[in-house]
Motif scaffolding. Structure first.
Motif, PDB file in Angstrom:
ATOM      1  N   LEU A  50       2.634   6.043  -2.674  1.00 51.37           N
ATOM      2  CA  LEU A  50       3.766   6.807  -3.189  1.00 51.37           C
ATOM      3  C   LEU A  50       3.620   7.078  -4.689  1.00 51.37           C
ATOM      4  O   LEU A  50       3.828   8.191  -5.176  1.00 51.37           O
ATOM      5  CB  LEU A  50       5.035   6.007  -2.928  1.00 51.37           C
ATOM      6  CG  LEU A  50       6.343   6.621  -3.415  1.00 51.37           C
ATOM      7  CD1 LEU A  50       6.649   7.831  -2.591  1.00 51.37           C
ATOM      8  CD2 LEU A  50       7.454   5.604  -3.303  1.00 51.37           C
ATOM      9  N   THR A  51       3.229   6.033  -5.409  1.00 54.48           N
ATOM     10  CA  THR A  51       3.057   6.173  -6.852  1.00 54.48           C
ATOM     11  C   THR A  51       1.980   7.190  -7.189  1.00 54.48           C
ATOM     12  O   THR A  51       2.170   8.078  -8.024  1.00 54.48           O
ATOM     13  CB  THR A  51       2.664   4.813  -7.463  1.00 54.48           C
ATOM     14  OG1 THR A  51       3.662   3.862  -7.112  1.00 54.48           O
ATOM     15  CG2 THR A  51       2.540   4.886  -8.966  1.00 54.48           C
ATOM     16  N   LEU A  52       0.856   7.052  -6.479  1.00 54.98           N
ATOM     17  CA  LEU A  52      -0.263   7.954  -6.741  1.00 54.98           C
ATOM     18  C   LEU A  52       0.122   9.387  -6.392  1.00 54.98           C
ATOM     19  O   LEU A  52      -0.163  10.331  -7.141  1.00 54.98           O
ATOM     20  CB  LEU A  52      -1.464   7.494  -5.914  1.00 54.98           C
ATOM     21  CG  LEU A  52      -2.840   7.816  -6.457  1.00 54.98           C
ATOM     22  CD1 LEU A  52      -2.949   7.329  -7.889  1.00 54.98           C
ATOM     23  CD2 LEU A  52      -3.900   7.176  -5.595  1.00 54.98           C
ATOM     24  N   HIS A  53       0.812   9.552  -5.260  1.00 54.47           N
ATOM     25  CA  HIS A  53       1.232  10.894  -4.856  1.00 54.47           C
ATOM     26  C   HIS A  53       2.101  11.544  -5.927  1.00 54.47           C
ATOM     27  O   HIS A  53       1.832  12.660  -6.371  1.00 54.47           O
ATOM     28  CB  HIS A  53       1.997  10.818  -3.526  1.00 54.47           C
ATOM     29  CG  HIS A  53       2.856  12.010  -3.241  1.00 54.47           C
ATOM     30  ND1 HIS A  53       2.342  13.225  -2.844  1.00 54.47           N
ATOM     31  CD2 HIS A  53       4.198  12.191  -3.327  1.00 54.47           C
ATOM     32  CE1 HIS A  53       3.336  14.091  -2.689  1.00 54.47           C
ATOM     33  NE2 HIS A  53       4.472  13.484  -2.977  1.00 54.47           N
ATOM     34  N   GLY A  54       3.147  10.835  -6.355  1.00 57.30           N
ATOM     35  CA  GLY A  54       4.059  11.412  -7.341  1.00 57.30           C
ATOM     36  C   GLY A  54       3.340  11.740  -8.636  1.00 57.30           C
ATOM     37  O   GLY A  54       3.496  12.828  -9.201  1.00 57.30           O
ATOM     38  N   VAL A  81       0.847  -1.196   0.000  1.00 63.95           N
ATOM     39  CA  VAL A  81       0.000   0.000   0.000  1.00 63.95           C
ATOM     40  C   VAL A  81       0.883   1.247   0.000  1.00 63.95           C
ATOM     41  O   VAL A  81       0.602   2.231  -0.688  1.00 63.95           O
ATOM     42  CB  VAL A  81      -0.956   0.000   1.201  1.00 63.95           C
ATOM     43  CG1 VAL A  81      -1.705   1.321   1.288  1.00 63.95           C
ATOM     44  CG2 VAL A  81      -1.931  -1.147   1.089  1.00 63.95           C
ATOM     45  N   TYR A  82       1.974   1.201   0.767  1.00 60.72           N
ATOM     46  CA  TYR A  82       2.903   2.334   0.770  1.00 60.72           C
ATOM     47  C   TYR A  82       3.359   2.648  -0.648  1.00 60.72           C
ATOM     48  O   TYR A  82       3.346   3.801  -1.083  1.00 60.72           O
ATOM     49  CB  TYR A  82       4.100   2.027   1.669  1.00 60.72           C
ATOM     50  CG  TYR A  82       5.125   3.146   1.690  1.00 60.72           C
ATOM     51  CD1 TYR A  82       5.003   4.210   2.585  1.00 60.72           C
ATOM     52  CD2 TYR A  82       6.209   3.139   0.813  1.00 60.72           C
ATOM     53  CE1 TYR A  82       5.918   5.240   2.588  1.00 60.72           C
ATOM     54  CE2 TYR A  82       7.125   4.170   0.820  1.00 60.72           C
ATOM     55  CZ  TYR A  82       6.984   5.216   1.709  1.00 60.72           C
ATOM     56  OH  TYR A  82       7.890   6.243   1.713  1.00 60.72           O
ATOM     57  N   GLY A 103       5.991   3.462  -8.869  1.00 59.81           N
ATOM     58  CA  GLY A 103       6.480   4.833  -8.820  1.00 59.81           C
ATOM     59  C   GLY A 103       6.003   5.631 -10.021  1.00 59.81           C
ATOM     60  O   GLY A 103       5.443   5.077 -10.963  1.00 59.81           O
ATOM     61  N   TRP A 104       6.232   6.963  -9.968  1.00 57.33           N
ATOM     62  CA  TRP A 104       5.729   7.774 -11.084  1.00 57.33           C
ATOM     63  C   TRP A 104       6.551   7.534 -12.340  1.00 57.33           C
ATOM     64  O   TRP A 104       6.142   7.904 -13.424  1.00 57.33           O
ATOM     65  CB  TRP A 104       5.730   9.259 -10.715  1.00 57.33           C
ATOM     66  CG  TRP A 104       7.060   9.925 -10.853  1.00 57.33           C
ATOM     67  CD1 TRP A 104       8.084   9.858  -9.968  1.00 57.33           C
ATOM     68  CD2 TRP A 104       7.502  10.741 -11.942  1.00 57.33           C
ATOM     69  NE1 TRP A 104       9.141  10.572 -10.428  1.00 57.33           N
ATOM     70  CE2 TRP A 104       8.813  11.135 -11.648  1.00 57.33           C
ATOM     71  CE3 TRP A 104       6.925  11.191 -13.128  1.00 57.33           C
ATOM     72  CZ2 TRP A 104       9.561  11.951 -12.497  1.00 57.33           C
ATOM     73  CZ3 TRP A 104       7.678  11.995 -13.968  1.00 57.33           C
ATOM     74  CH2 TRP A 104       8.968  12.367 -13.659  1.00 57.33           C
ATOM     75  N   THR A 105       7.713   6.884 -12.212  1.00 59.98           N
ATOM     76  CA  THR A 105       8.537   6.600 -13.381  1.00 59.98           C
ATOM     77  C   THR A 105       8.133   5.304 -14.055  1.00 59.98           C
ATOM     78  O   THR A 105       8.521   5.068 -15.190  1.00 59.98           O
ATOM     79  CB  THR A 105      10.009   6.481 -12.981  1.00 59.98           C
ATOM     80  OG1 THR A 105      10.105   5.510 -11.934  1.00 59.98           O
ATOM     81  CG2 THR A 105      10.550   7.795 -12.489  1.00 59.98           C
ATOM     82  N   ALA A 106       7.381   4.452 -13.357  1.00 62.05           N
ATOM     83  CA  ALA A 106       6.901   3.182 -13.915  1.00 62.05           C
ATOM     84  C   ALA A 106       8.007   2.371 -14.577  1.00 62.05           C
ATOM     85  O   ALA A 106       7.826   1.782 -15.635  1.00 62.05           O
ATOM     86  CB  ALA A 106       5.765   3.417 -14.918  1.00 62.05           C
ATOM     87  N   TYR A 107       9.159   2.343 -13.931  1.00 63.52           N
ATOM     88  CA  TYR A 107      10.280   1.584 -14.496  1.00 63.52           C
ATOM     89  C   TYR A 107       9.924   0.104 -14.672  1.00 63.52           C
ATOM     90  O   TYR A 107       9.449  -0.529 -13.732  1.00 63.52           O
ATOM     91  CB  TYR A 107      11.470   1.652 -13.540  1.00 63.52           C
ATOM     92  CG  TYR A 107      12.427   2.789 -13.754  1.00 63.52           C
ATOM     93  CD1 TYR A 107      12.150   3.833 -14.626  1.00 63.52           C
ATOM     94  CD2 TYR A 107      13.645   2.826 -13.065  1.00 63.52           C
ATOM     95  CE1 TYR A 107      13.042   4.872 -14.790  1.00 63.52           C
ATOM     96  CE2 TYR A 107      14.541   3.861 -13.233  1.00 63.52           C
ATOM     97  CZ  TYR A 107      14.234   4.886 -14.094  1.00 63.52           C
ATOM     98  OH  TYR A 107      15.122   5.907 -14.268  1.00 63.52           O
TER      99      TYR A 107
END
Ligand code: HEM
Ligand SMILES: [Cu+2]
Lengths: 541, 200
Positions: free
Chosen positions: A76-80, A71-72, A143-147
């Motif tokens: 984090l992903t949604l926030h970024g 969930v963290y 993450g927002w980079t979706a690596y």
């Protein structure tokens, strides 16, 4: 051939809802669209901020006790993603660009009003979709980079919705960019030369060039990524012969310029605000213009400084280090020009000015850590630690968000015809400034000492500093309260602002507050020198 | 009534408050095509990097047959010329000639797509076979999508120039000019794609 834009017909007033209701309708008026961008962005900022608070609560203790680890990662992903694609980019570009640019070029609307409305209306649905993706089975957590391979191997339905939403938001920003370029280059009133434009126009021209040149590359990349997820192709999947580093190159070809897409408009806005409240002409107009264009060109060739630890060959490291360090030159020029603008001016201490000065201070700090990060050995040391988190929050929050607030205080009287309360505004600034620095300055220390980013659990030795940081985040959350109260009170019974409360010279202040549907009754005022303070102002008044 | 500093580009209309200005939809379209071109540039860059950095083992390399794509290149180049003819004819107010040329262009586009599908069905590899196969389909498929959209738009303007006594005339060339520019752009991309994918 000539065509006529006829807002009377397309925006038929008798059909349009009146008063504040028109802000909820499909309007073609650039001012309405600008406000729609701002309000919509702000709502997403509240969501993103709530998520940030959740992250900081989690990090106040070394164990992951506030939320489970996955969930963290999702939070984090949604926030970024929300902060970048739904708050900063739409607001500094869409909101202020739409509101101000037609005034600045002496036009009655944007070049393509319909495209403009379409660009805005892509945002709320894709934003809601993004938020909703959190609730499906397996929200995006890469993450927002979706690596990849992370984004390919983690549960996928959320990631697909994430990709779709970012694609739509990218489309929205490309449409916006096309509109800004056409408006600034083609829709200038006759006789208005490029070198007479207010600085924000230049900043938006540079930004829009970046948008048009780099966003499509992100779109292409995400399409390939979605193929990897849906169709099991192997573009970025090492198991199937793909190459993750190719993803990183393509991604950062967009996302490094994205930093300038977020911060160049802020440069432009601060260049509008400082001269007004310091009552001095903008220092070094021509150098400002060239430094913007320099940043655009350099911004497009430095992306690989995000990949020094991805196995880049030495020549690449050398090239990208040098190119990145060079960006400090135009940025430095701008910084000194702002300081020179303030120097010896008749500075009024008000909320707009304070937020702008806060911006300059924070931005210098973020810029210096940026140059430090461009040095390969240092970058390898702090890569993926909190040092990086601190650096980019100094840029995106300390830079851009400070300027968004500064601009709101500066232009609020124009938009609503009412003055915001200065006492509450200054209170807002003080809490934000302290909270911000308390939150992010200690993270430099955390990073240098090796606390990794994107983890919910950490070594207990970092607990104390993390708690200071969380305290700062709490203050930042609190700081929105005086702001919201201020806006609420002001809308109810604010002081009448008059047409030009700051005695500013840029064209938007030469019409009534709030401006009429087509910006001016009758003839558009001709402003040859938007920064003629001191010289011209004494003659005028 | 107040008058704006009236040049030949911007004039204030007498009664209503609205402005007329030069038509810069073309300018917007060009900007859009630059953006679209960047998408292809990203794909090309990815493909070339894969070729250089991720060489496939010998057995996994497919020889691409040249006849169909060569034919397709010719088809597209000819269609660019026929489109140009259509524009020329419309300028001279020969509307029905223009419609014929447009229709012929769309026809060439459809043949192109059929040939591409034919090629797809006869290739010895599928989308997920290996990295080369995936990039091949991604590139040609994305281009094929552009051709499909272009063909549809040509059919639409052909139809529009027939109804209501011709909605597209020499007085209102923009839709035709816009689609023409788009079509030339798609052709240009194909030539680059042909060189990079089939010849290199
Ligand atoms: C409201 C104050 C904010 C706080 C307290 C905050 C806090 C945080 C924290 C703790 C992280 C996690 C870092 C990590 O573990 O890697 C983070 C990540 C991030 N934040 Fe913020 N943030 C704030 C505002 C913003 C703003 C305004 C932006 C605008 C662009 C932003 C963009 C990001 C991004 C892009 C990430 C990285 C997400 C990822 O790694 O996927 N943040 N933030
Ligand atoms: Cu960068």
């Amino acid at each position: 051939m000539t065509i006529s834009i006829d807002p009377q017909k397309t925006n038929n007033e008798s059909l349009q809802p009146k008063g504040w209701l028109r802000y909820f309708s499909f309007s073609l008026d650039h001012k309405v669209i600008g406000i729609q961008y701002l309000v919509c962005g702000f709502l997403f900022y509240l969501i993103g901020g709530t998520l940030a608070s959740a992250i900081r609560i989690e990090l106040a203790s070394p164990m992951s006790d506030f939320m489970p680890r996955d969930v963290y990662n999702q939070v984090l992903t949604l926030h970024g993603t929300i902060m970048i694609f739904l708050w900063i980019v739409p607001v500094v570009n869409g909101a202020f660009g739409n509101y101000l640019i037609p005034f600045y070029v002496g036009a009655r609307d944007m070049a393509f009003p319909r495209l403009n409305a379409v660009a805005f209306w892509l945002i709320p649905p894709s934003g809601l979709m993004l938020v909703a993706s959190y609730f499906v089975e397996g929200a995006a957590q890469a993450g927002w980079t979706a690596y990849p391979p992370l984004s390919i191997t983690t549960p996928q339905s959320g990631q697909i919705i994430w990709i779709l939403s970012v694609l739509l938001l990218g489309g929205s920003s490309i449409f916006g960019g096309i509109n800004f370029i056409a408006t600034i280059i083609k829709l200038r009133r006759p006789g208005l030369k490029l070198m007479q434009l207010p600085m924000y126009c230049w900043a938006m021209l540079g930004t829009s060039l970046l948008v048009v040149l780099s966003t499509p590359v992100l779109a292409g990349t995400l399409i390939l990524l979605s193929f990897d997820i849906i169709a099991n192709t192997g573009f970025f999947n090492p198991v199937l012969g793909g190459n993750v580093v190719v993803y990183q190159h393509l991604f950062w070809f967009y996302s490094h310029p994205a930093v300038y897409i977020m911060v160049l408009p802020a440069f432009g806005l601060v260049s509008e605000i400082l001269p007004v409240h310091a009552r001095k002409p903008l220092f070094g107009y021509t150098t400002m213009v060239f430094s913007i264009m320099g940043i655009v060109v350099l911004g497009l060739v430095v992306w690989a400084h995000h990949m020094f630890t991805s196995g880049t060959p030495p020549w690449m490291r050398l090239f990208f280090t040098i190119a990145t360090a060079f960006i400090a030159v135009p940025t430095g020029i701008k910084f000194f020009n702002w300081v020179a603008t303030l120097w010896g001016g008749k500075i009024s201490i008000n909320s707009a000015m304070l937020f702008s000065c806060g911006f300059i201070i924070n931005f210098v700090f973020g810029g210096i850590t940026g140059v430090a990060l461009a040095q390969v050995p240092f970058d390898i040391h702090v890569h993926d630690t909190y040092f990086v988190v601190a650096h980019f929050h100094y840029i995106v929050y300390g830079g851009t968000v400070f300027i968004i607030f500064s601009s709101i205080y500066h232009w609020f009287p124009k938009v609503t015809g009412k003055m915001l309360n200065e006492k509450l505004g200054i209170l807002h600034f003080i809490i934000t400034f302290i909270g911000f620095n308390l939150c992010f300055a200690p993270q430099h220390w955390l990073g240098l000492n090796g606390m990794p980013r994107r983890v919910a659990e950490y070594d207990p030795q970092f607990q104390f500093v993390n708690q200071i940081s969380s305290l700062g985040a709490l203050l930042m959350a609190i700081s929105t309260i005086p702001f919201l109260i201020n806006v609420f009170l002001c809308v109810r019974n604010g002081k009448e602002a008059g047409d030009n409360p700051w005695n500013a010279l840029t064209p938007e202040w030469l019409t009534s507050s709030p401006p009429p549907v087509e910006n001016w009754e009758g003839e558009a005022p001709l402003v040859e020198e938007p920064y003629g303070y001191g010289k011209k102002f004494s003659a005028q008044k | 009534m107040t008058t704006l500093d009236s040049s030949k580009e911007i004039q204030k209309n007498n009664s209503e408050v609205h402005e007329t200005h030069e038509d810069f939809r073309m300018f917007g379209l060009i900007t859009f095509l630059i953006a679209d071109g960047m998408t292809f540039a990203g794909f090309f860059a990815a493909y070339l990097t894969y070729k250089a950095v991720n060489p496939l083992p010998d057995g996994a390399i497919y020889e691409l047959e040249l006849p169909i794509p060569t034919l397709n290149t010719i088809l597209l180049l000819v269609s660019s010329a026929t489109f140009h003819k259509a524009g020329k004819a419309l300028l001279k107010d020969k509307n029905s000639d223009s419609q014929k040329w447009l229709f012929f262009t769309a026809f060439l586009g459809i043949i192109f797509l059929i040939c591409q599908l034919f090629e797809y069905f006869h290739l010895p590899f599928g989308l997920t076979d290996n990295l080369f196969a995936s990039t091949f389909y991604a590139l040609t498929g994305f281009h094929g999508l552009h051709v499909t959209l272009g063909t549809l738009m040509i059919l639409i303007i052909t139809w529009q120039s027939r109804i209501n006594g011709g909605r597209i005339t020499s007085q209102n060339m923009f839709p035709l000019e816009a689609v023409e520019l788009y079509w030339h752009f798609v052709d240009g991309i194909w030539v680059i794609l042909f060189i990079i994918l089939y010849l290199l």
